[in-house]
Design a protein around this motif. Sequence first.
Motif, PDB file in Angstrom:
ATOM      1  N   MET A   1       1.223  -1.303  -0.184  1.00 40.08           N
ATOM      2  CA  MET A   1      -0.354  -0.205   0.030  1.00 40.08           C
ATOM      3  C   MET A   1       0.817   1.286   0.464  1.00 40.08           C
ATOM      4  O   MET A   1       2.066   0.929   0.215  1.00 40.08           O
ATOM      5  N   ILE A   2       0.587   2.655  -1.144  1.00 43.88           N
ATOM      6  CA  ILE A   2       1.160   3.237  -0.566  1.00 43.88           C
ATOM      7  C   ILE A   2       0.087   4.826  -0.071  1.00 43.88           C
ATOM      8  O   ILE A   2      -0.746   4.856  -0.936  1.00 43.88           O
ATOM      9  N   GLU A   3       0.969   5.590  -0.020  1.00 50.50           N
ATOM     10  CA  GLU A   3      -0.315   6.396   1.171  1.00 50.50           C
ATOM     11  C   GLU A   3       0.287   7.596   0.392  1.00 50.50           C
ATOM     12  O   GLU A   3       1.924   7.921   0.769  1.00 50.50           O
ATOM     13  N   ILE A   4      -1.179   7.954  -0.202  1.00 50.11           N
ATOM     14  CA  ILE A   4      -0.647   9.925  -0.928  1.00 50.11           C
ATOM     15  C   ILE A   4      -0.962  10.916  -0.516  1.00 50.11           C
ATOM     16  O   ILE A   4      -2.406  10.276  -0.384  1.00 50.11           O
ATOM     17  N   TYR A   5      -1.804  11.708   0.014  1.00 51.98           N
ATOM     18  CA  TYR A   5      -2.015  12.774   0.621  1.00 51.98           C
ATOM     19  C   TYR A   5      -3.340  12.170   1.782  1.00 51.98           C
ATOM     20  O   TYR A   5      -4.427  11.901   1.728  1.00 51.98           O
ATOM     21  N   HIS A   6      -2.497  10.955   2.469  1.00 51.08           N
ATOM     22  CA  HIS A   6      -3.868  10.539   3.978  1.00 51.08           C
ATOM     23  C   HIS A   6      -4.402   9.499   3.116  1.00 51.08           C
ATOM     24  O   HIS A   6      -5.817   9.276   3.769  1.00 51.08           O
ATOM     25  N   HIS A   7      -4.431   9.364   1.643  1.00 55.60           N
ATOM     26  CA  HIS A   7      -5.303   7.847   1.145  1.00 55.60           C
ATOM     27  C   HIS A   7      -4.616   7.240   1.004  1.00 55.60           C
ATOM     28  O   HIS A   7      -3.491   7.018   0.380  1.00 55.60           O
ATOM     29  N   LYS A   8      -4.743   5.356   1.420  1.00 55.87           N
ATOM     30  CA  LYS A   8      -3.929   4.458   0.611  1.00 55.87           C
ATOM     31  C   LYS A   8      -4.201   4.208  -0.356  1.00 55.87           C
ATOM     32  O   LYS A   8      -5.622   3.580  -0.840  1.00 55.87           O
ATOM     33  N   TYR A   9      -3.586   3.186  -1.258  1.00 58.97           N
ATOM     34  CA  TYR A   9      -3.316   3.042  -2.798  1.00 58.97           C
ATOM     35  C   TYR A   9      -3.026   2.142  -2.606  1.00 58.97           C
ATOM     36  O   TYR A   9      -1.587   1.351  -2.795  1.00 58.97           O
TER      37      TYR A   9
END
Length: 144
Positions: A1-9
Amino acid sequence: MIEIYHHKYTFPKVLTLGFVFIILIGTLLLLLPISTKSGHTDFMTALFTSTSATCVTGLSVVHTSTHWSFFGQLIIAVLMEVGGLGFMTFAVLMSRLIRQRMQMSTKLLAKEAWNFDNLSQVNVIFLILRLSIAIQLLGSALLL
Protein backbone atom coordinates in the motif's frame (compact mmCIF):
# COMPACT_ATOMS: atom_id res chain seq x y z
CA MET A 1 0.00 0.00 0.00
CA ILE A 2 1.13 3.51 -0.82
CA GLU A 3 -0.12 6.51 1.11
CA ILE A 4 -0.67 9.70 -0.92
CA TYR A 5 -2.18 12.69 0.85
CA HIS A 6 -3.56 10.52 3.67
CA HIS A 7 -5.23 8.07 1.26
CA LYS A 8 -4.01 4.50 0.87
CA TYR A 9 -3.73 3.01 -2.62
CA THR A 10 -2.68 -0.43 -3.82
CA PHE A 11 0.25 -0.74 -6.23
CA PRO A 12 -1.89 -1.71 -9.25
CA LYS A 13 -4.19 1.25 -8.62
CA VAL A 14 -1.23 3.66 -8.52
CA LEU A 15 0.12 2.21 -11.78
CA THR A 16 -3.29 2.53 -13.44
CA LEU A 17 -3.77 6.07 -12.19
CA GLY A 18 -0.28 6.92 -13.43
CA PHE A 19 -1.13 5.78 -16.95
CA VAL A 20 -4.43 7.67 -16.85
CA PHE A 21 -2.56 10.79 -15.72
CA ILE A 22 0.00 10.44 -18.56
CA ILE A 23 -2.80 9.96 -21.11
CA LEU A 24 -4.67 13.04 -19.85
CA ILE A 25 -1.53 15.20 -19.91
CA GLY A 26 -0.86 13.99 -23.46
CA THR A 27 -4.43 14.78 -24.45
CA LEU A 28 -4.19 18.31 -23.06
CA LEU A 29 -0.89 18.90 -24.87
CA LEU A 30 -2.33 17.59 -28.15
CA LEU A 31 -5.31 19.96 -27.76
CA LEU A 32 -2.99 22.99 -27.83
CA PRO A 33 -3.14 24.98 -31.09
CA ILE A 34 0.63 24.57 -31.52
CA SER A 35 0.18 20.77 -31.72
CA THR A 36 -1.65 20.76 -35.06
CA LYS A 37 -0.91 22.24 -38.44
CA SER A 38 -4.46 23.56 -38.75
CA GLY A 39 -4.47 24.97 -35.21
CA HIS A 40 -7.42 22.90 -33.99
CA THR A 41 -8.24 19.31 -33.10
CA ASP A 42 -11.23 17.87 -31.30
CA PHE A 43 -11.05 16.29 -27.85
CA MET A 44 -11.81 12.71 -28.96
CA THR A 45 -9.06 12.75 -31.60
CA ALA A 46 -6.52 14.04 -29.06
CA LEU A 47 -7.67 11.55 -26.42
CA PHE A 48 -7.59 8.60 -28.85
CA THR A 49 -4.16 9.58 -30.18
CA SER A 50 -2.76 10.08 -26.67
CA THR A 51 -4.16 6.74 -25.47
CA SER A 52 -2.96 4.92 -28.56
CA ALA A 53 0.54 6.38 -28.26
CA THR A 54 0.82 5.66 -24.54
CA CYS A 55 -0.45 2.10 -24.96
CA VAL A 56 1.86 1.68 -28.00
CA THR A 57 -0.87 0.42 -30.32
CA GLY A 58 -0.01 2.81 -33.17
CA LEU A 59 -3.61 3.56 -34.14
CA SER A 60 -4.65 7.00 -35.29
CA VAL A 61 -7.83 8.53 -36.67
CA VAL A 62 -5.91 11.29 -38.48
CA HIS A 63 -2.83 11.17 -40.69
CA THR A 64 0.03 11.90 -38.30
CA SER A 65 2.33 13.73 -40.72
CA THR A 66 -0.35 16.01 -42.16
CA HIS A 67 -2.52 16.69 -39.09
CA TRP A 68 0.04 17.11 -36.30
CA SER A 69 2.76 19.76 -36.26
CA PHE A 70 6.35 19.01 -35.22
CA PHE A 71 5.38 19.79 -31.60
CA GLY A 72 2.41 17.40 -31.79
CA GLN A 73 4.55 14.68 -33.31
CA LEU A 74 7.12 15.22 -30.57
CA ILE A 75 4.40 14.83 -27.92
CA ILE A 76 3.25 11.60 -29.59
CA ALA A 77 6.85 10.30 -29.68
CA VAL A 78 7.33 11.09 -25.98
CA LEU A 79 4.05 9.36 -25.13
CA MET A 80 5.20 6.30 -27.09
CA GLU A 81 8.50 6.31 -25.20
CA VAL A 82 6.80 6.66 -21.81
CA GLY A 83 4.26 3.99 -22.70
CA GLY A 84 6.85 1.61 -24.11
CA LEU A 85 9.29 1.80 -21.23
CA GLY A 86 6.69 2.56 -18.59
CA PHE A 87 6.19 5.70 -16.58
CA MET A 88 7.75 4.06 -13.51
CA THR A 89 11.00 3.80 -15.47
CA PHE A 90 10.96 7.54 -15.94
CA ALA A 91 9.98 8.16 -12.32
CA VAL A 92 13.01 6.19 -11.15
CA LEU A 93 15.21 7.90 -13.74
CA MET A 94 14.08 11.36 -12.60
CA SER A 95 14.72 10.54 -8.95
CA ARG A 96 18.21 9.35 -9.88
CA LEU A 97 18.91 12.43 -12.04
CA ILE A 98 18.10 14.84 -9.22
CA ARG A 99 20.11 12.65 -6.86
CA GLN A 100 17.15 12.06 -4.61
CA ARG A 101 16.97 8.86 -2.65
CA MET A 102 13.92 6.81 -3.56
CA GLN A 103 11.44 6.11 -0.82
CA MET A 104 10.68 2.50 -0.01
CA SER A 105 7.13 2.86 -1.37
CA THR A 106 8.55 4.02 -4.72
CA LYS A 107 10.96 1.09 -4.79
CA LEU A 108 8.13 -1.32 -4.02
CA LEU A 109 5.98 0.24 -6.74
CA ALA A 110 8.84 -0.09 -9.22
CA LYS A 111 9.36 -3.70 -8.16
CA GLU A 112 5.66 -4.37 -8.75
CA ALA A 113 5.60 -2.52 -12.09
CA TRP A 114 8.57 -4.44 -13.50
CA ASN A 115 7.67 -7.76 -11.84
CA PHE A 116 11.05 -8.07 -10.13
CA ASP A 117 11.72 -10.63 -7.42
CA ASN A 118 13.69 -8.29 -5.17
CA LEU A 119 14.53 -4.62 -4.89
CA SER A 120 18.17 -4.99 -5.96
CA GLN A 121 17.01 -5.68 -9.51
CA VAL A 122 15.82 -2.06 -9.88
CA ASN A 123 19.33 -1.18 -11.11
CA VAL A 124 18.66 -3.29 -14.23
CA ILE A 125 16.39 -0.46 -15.39
CA PHE A 126 19.39 1.74 -16.16
CA LEU A 127 20.82 -0.95 -18.41
CA ILE A 128 17.45 -1.18 -20.18
CA LEU A 129 17.35 2.60 -20.64
CA ARG A 130 20.89 2.75 -22.03
CA LEU A 131 20.18 -0.09 -24.46
CA SER A 132 16.90 1.50 -25.53
CA ILE A 133 18.54 4.86 -26.22
CA ALA A 134 21.43 3.21 -28.10
CA ILE A 135 19.08 1.19 -30.31
CA GLN A 136 16.90 4.23 -31.02
CA LEU A 137 19.92 6.34 -31.93
CA LEU A 138 21.21 3.60 -34.22
CA GLY A 139 17.78 3.31 -35.87
CA SER A 140 17.61 7.10 -36.32
CA ALA A 141 21.08 7.16 -37.87
CA LEU A 142 20.12 4.38 -40.28
CA LEU A 143 16.95 6.21 -41.27
CA LEU A 144 18.92 9.39 -41.96
